[in-house]
Design a protein around this motif. Structure first.
Motif, PDB file in Angstrom:
ATOM      1  N   PRO A 133      -6.396  12.251 -51.573  1.00 56.74           N
ATOM      2  CA  PRO A 133      -7.128  13.519 -51.433  1.00 56.74           C
ATOM      3  C   PRO A 133      -8.630  13.366 -51.590  1.00 56.74           C
ATOM      4  O   PRO A 133      -9.400  14.215 -51.137  1.00 56.74           O
ATOM      5  CB  PRO A 133      -6.538  14.395 -52.547  1.00 56.74           C
ATOM      6  CG  PRO A 133      -5.904  13.456 -53.503  1.00 56.74           C
ATOM      7  CD  PRO A 133      -5.431  12.296 -52.685  1.00 56.74           C
ATOM      8  N   HIS A 134      -9.076  12.271 -52.231  1.00 61.01           N
ATOM      9  CA  HIS A 134     -10.509  12.025 -52.385  1.00 61.01           C
ATOM     10  C   HIS A 134     -11.095  11.306 -51.169  1.00 61.01           C
ATOM     11  O   HIS A 134     -12.307  11.109 -51.098  1.00 61.01           O
ATOM     12  CB  HIS A 134     -10.769  11.165 -53.626  1.00 61.01           C
ATOM     13  CG  HIS A 134     -10.194  11.733 -54.885  1.00 61.01           C
ATOM     14  ND1 HIS A 134     -10.389  13.034 -55.276  1.00 61.01           N
ATOM     15  CD2 HIS A 134      -9.411  11.164 -55.843  1.00 61.01           C
ATOM     16  CE1 HIS A 134      -9.773  13.253 -56.422  1.00 61.01           C
ATOM     17  NE2 HIS A 134      -9.163  12.144 -56.782  1.00 61.01           N
ATOM     18  N   GLY A 135     -10.229  10.909 -50.239  1.00 55.56           N
ATOM     19  CA  GLY A 135     -10.694  10.124 -49.110  1.00 55.56           C
ATOM     20  C   GLY A 135     -10.853   8.661 -49.486  1.00 55.56           C
ATOM     21  O   GLY A 135     -10.609   8.269 -50.633  1.00 55.56           O
ATOM     22  N   PHE A 136     -11.261   7.845 -48.536  1.00 57.64           N
ATOM     23  CA  PHE A 136     -11.451   6.419 -48.802  1.00 57.64           C
ATOM     24  C   PHE A 136     -12.355   5.807 -47.751  1.00 57.64           C
ATOM     25  O   PHE A 136     -12.163   6.009 -46.550  1.00 57.64           O
ATOM     26  CB  PHE A 136     -10.109   5.681 -48.805  1.00 57.64           C
ATOM     27  CG  PHE A 136     -10.226   4.217 -49.143  1.00 57.64           C
ATOM     28  CD1 PHE A 136     -10.142   3.802 -50.459  1.00 57.64           C
ATOM     29  CD2 PHE A 136     -10.447   3.273 -48.154  1.00 57.64           C
ATOM     30  CE1 PHE A 136     -10.267   2.450 -50.785  1.00 57.64           C
ATOM     31  CE2 PHE A 136     -10.583   1.921 -48.467  1.00 57.64           C
ATOM     32  CZ  PHE A 136     -10.486   1.519 -49.784  1.00 57.64           C
ATOM     33  N   ASN A 137     -13.365   5.054 -48.205  1.00 51.21           N
ATOM     34  CA  ASN A 137     -14.222   4.253 -47.337  1.00 51.21           C
ATOM     35  C   ASN A 137     -14.383   2.884 -47.980  1.00 51.21           C
ATOM     36  O   ASN A 137     -14.663   2.793 -49.182  1.00 51.21           O
ATOM     37  CB  ASN A 137     -15.599   4.900 -47.158  1.00 51.21           C
ATOM     38  CG  ASN A 137     -15.529   6.184 -46.347  1.00 51.21           C
ATOM     39  OD1 ASN A 137     -15.105   6.193 -45.196  1.00 51.21           O
ATOM     40  ND2 ASN A 137     -15.947   7.289 -46.953  1.00 51.21           N
ATOM     41  N   HIS A 138     -14.228   1.837 -47.184  1.00 52.11           N
ATOM     42  CA  HIS A 138     -14.238   0.496 -47.778  1.00 52.11           C
ATOM     43  C   HIS A 138     -15.587   0.149 -48.401  1.00 52.11           C
ATOM     44  O   HIS A 138     -15.636  -0.590 -49.387  1.00 52.11           O
ATOM     45  CB  HIS A 138     -13.847  -0.560 -46.729  1.00 52.11           C
ATOM     46  CG  HIS A 138     -14.937  -0.923 -45.764  1.00 52.11           C
ATOM     47  ND1 HIS A 138     -15.173  -0.232 -44.598  1.00 52.11           N
ATOM     48  CD2 HIS A 138     -15.864  -1.917 -45.805  1.00 52.11           C
ATOM     49  CE1 HIS A 138     -16.180  -0.786 -43.953  1.00 52.11           C
ATOM     50  NE2 HIS A 138     -16.635  -1.802 -44.666  1.00 52.11           N
ATOM     51  N   TYR A 139     -16.684   0.690 -47.848  1.00 52.98           N
ATOM     52  CA  TYR A 139     -17.994   0.362 -48.400  1.00 52.98           C
ATOM     53  C   TYR A 139     -18.205   1.030 -49.761  1.00 52.98           C
ATOM     54  O   TYR A 139     -18.846   0.455 -50.647  1.00 52.98           O
ATOM     55  CB  TYR A 139     -19.117   0.730 -47.419  1.00 52.98           C
ATOM     56  CG  TYR A 139     -19.047   2.119 -46.840  1.00 52.98           C
ATOM     57  CD1 TYR A 139     -19.685   3.197 -47.449  1.00 52.98           C
ATOM     58  CD2 TYR A 139     -18.356   2.354 -45.657  1.00 52.98           C
ATOM     59  CE1 TYR A 139     -19.628   4.468 -46.909  1.00 52.98           C
ATOM     60  CE2 TYR A 139     -18.288   3.628 -45.107  1.00 52.98           C
ATOM     61  CZ  TYR A 139     -18.914   4.682 -45.740  1.00 52.98           C
ATOM     62  OH  TYR A 139     -18.850   5.945 -45.200  1.00 52.98           O
ATOM     63  N   GLU A 140     -17.641   2.228 -49.947  1.00 58.23           N
ATOM     64  CA  GLU A 140     -17.693   2.865 -51.267  1.00 58.23           C
ATOM     65  C   GLU A 140     -16.771   2.141 -52.244  1.00 58.23           C
ATOM     66  O   GLU A 140     -17.096   1.994 -53.429  1.00 58.23           O
ATOM     67  CB  GLU A 140     -17.292   4.336 -51.143  1.00 58.23           C
ATOM     68  CG  GLU A 140     -18.283   5.161 -50.349  1.00 58.23           C
ATOM     69  CD  GLU A 140     -17.800   6.566 -50.049  1.00 58.23           C
ATOM     70  OE1 GLU A 140     -18.654   7.443 -49.790  1.00 58.23           O
ATOM     71  OE2 GLU A 140     -16.576   6.801 -50.075  1.00 58.23           O
ATOM     72  N   GLN A 141     -15.636   1.681 -51.733  1.00 55.74           N
ATOM     73  CA  GLN A 141     -14.714   0.939 -52.589  1.00 55.74           C
ATOM     74  C   GLN A 141     -15.311  -0.397 -53.018  1.00 55.74           C
ATOM     75  O   GLN A 141     -15.048  -0.876 -54.126  1.00 55.74           O
ATOM     76  CB  GLN A 141     -13.385   0.709 -51.862  1.00 55.74           C
ATOM     77  CG  GLN A 141     -12.277   0.102 -52.723  1.00 55.74           C
ATOM     78  CD  GLN A 141     -11.801   1.041 -53.826  1.00 55.74           C
ATOM     79  OE1 GLN A 141     -12.089   2.233 -53.806  1.00 55.74           O
ATOM     80  NE2 GLN A 141     -11.076   0.497 -54.792  1.00 55.74           N
TER      81      GLN A 141
END
Length: 329
Positions: A127-135
């Motif tokens: 539900p928070h979404g996901f982006n590999h660069y933020e991860q």
């Protein structure tokens, strides 16, 4: 004067006007004594290379999932190619190569199993979404070293966070990573697609080959040289319109002719990610201790996402089989 101070002093004799000097770093979130030998950015580079997340990249998909051929790129070999391209550009522009290397080596630490298919799958279920660069930032800030993080410098993290998407790094060193990343994957994905018999050189539109080059090394050289010349002449990181248009046209061609074919596996990837996510969301007590400890500060959606994103292709497949398939006797 320490060896580090001598290196920092010499940077002012060697680097160009657009370089970011090591002694100007905004520092780290948590104070540390300076290393007597290495600059802060050199120290960051070492921390990234010695991290668990970096080692796992060798078993994560670049484009082709778990290929049998040893010569297909993995997320690790992609990272190394990006680093080499970025370093070549950085040297020619007389930028800070330690900063360049640290950013390039760390830019994909947060990538999921199954490449961008895995990234899209996690974005759907979380539900928070996901982006590999933020991860990747979460990896270096929180997940590495049993929750302590790597405590990297501000400039390295800024470059990692802004290596893709609409963000723009604050340093020239960070800005060239976005181009180096694209130069690397466009060319090695063509190479891998040809090896996989998905593509032949003659399938590539002639107008792109004529502009960029017919051979792998020729295309890379054209793109790098154009970026160096444009940046030197305009005092900003970029490319000439002709070359950048050809590069983006080649990218669009790959999406239509290669990435769509590989994406046929995406239904399976979505299924595996979804089932694993649901399972651990209901059974957080079965998470490894290093992830369970994160629940003190983060919600379970984030922590389950952390665990799944950290997995290699083979590990998530093995865990899926272990959890959902009956054991043989």
């Amino acid at each position: 004067m320490t060896y580090r101070e001598l290196i920092e002093k010499n940077e002012y004799k060697i680097f160009g006007k657009n370089a970011f000097f090591s002694d100007k770093s905004k520092g780290r979130e948590h104070f540390e004594e300076k290393c007597p030998i290495r600059t802060d950015f050199s120290r960051d580079k070492d921390r990234i290379v010695h991290s668990k997340a970096f080692r796992r990249l060798k078993h994560k998909t670049q484009v082709f999932i778990s290929p049998n051929n040893d010569h297909f790129r993995t997320r690790l070999t992609h990272t190394l190619e990006v680093s080499q391209i970025a370093t070549t550009i950085s040297k020619a522009l007389m930028l800070n190569t330690d900063l360049t290397e640290a950013i390039s080596l760390g830019h994909d630490l947060g990538h999921t199993p199954f490449g961008h298919m895995g990234e899209r799958a996690l974005k759907k279920v979380n539900p928070h979404g996901f982006n590999h660069y933020e991860q990747s930032i979460r990896v270096v800030d929180v997940l590495e070293k049993d929750g302590k993080g790597l405590n990297l410098t501000y400039e390295v993290k800024d470059g990692i966070l802004n290596h893709t998407g609409s963000g723009r790094a604050k340093t020239f060193e960070g800005q060239i990573i976005k181009y180096a990343d694209r130069i690397a994957y466009l060319n090695h994905d063509i190479d891998d697609a040809i090896r996989a018999s998905i593509l032949k050189v003659e399938d590539i539109p002639e107008k792109y080959l004529k502009t960029l080059g017919y051979a792998h090394s020729e295309r890379i050289n054209t793109l790098i040289l154009d970026l160096i010349n444009y940046t030197n002449n305009n005092d900003k990181v970029g490319m000439t319109k002709e070359i950048e248009d050809a590069m983006m046209g080649l990218r669009a061609f790959l999406f239509d002719s290669v990435y769509k074919l590989v994406a046929e596996e995406e239904i399976k990837v979505n299924f595996v990610i979804e089932k694993m996510y649901e399972y651990y969301l209901k059974n957080v007590d079965l998470l490894p201790s290093e992830f369970k400890n994160l629940l003190e500060n983060d919600d379970k959606n984030t922590v389950v996402c952390d665990y799944l994103a950290s997995m290699t292709d083979s590990y998530i497949t093995d865990k899926f089989n272990e959890i959902f398939l009956p054991k043989t006797w």
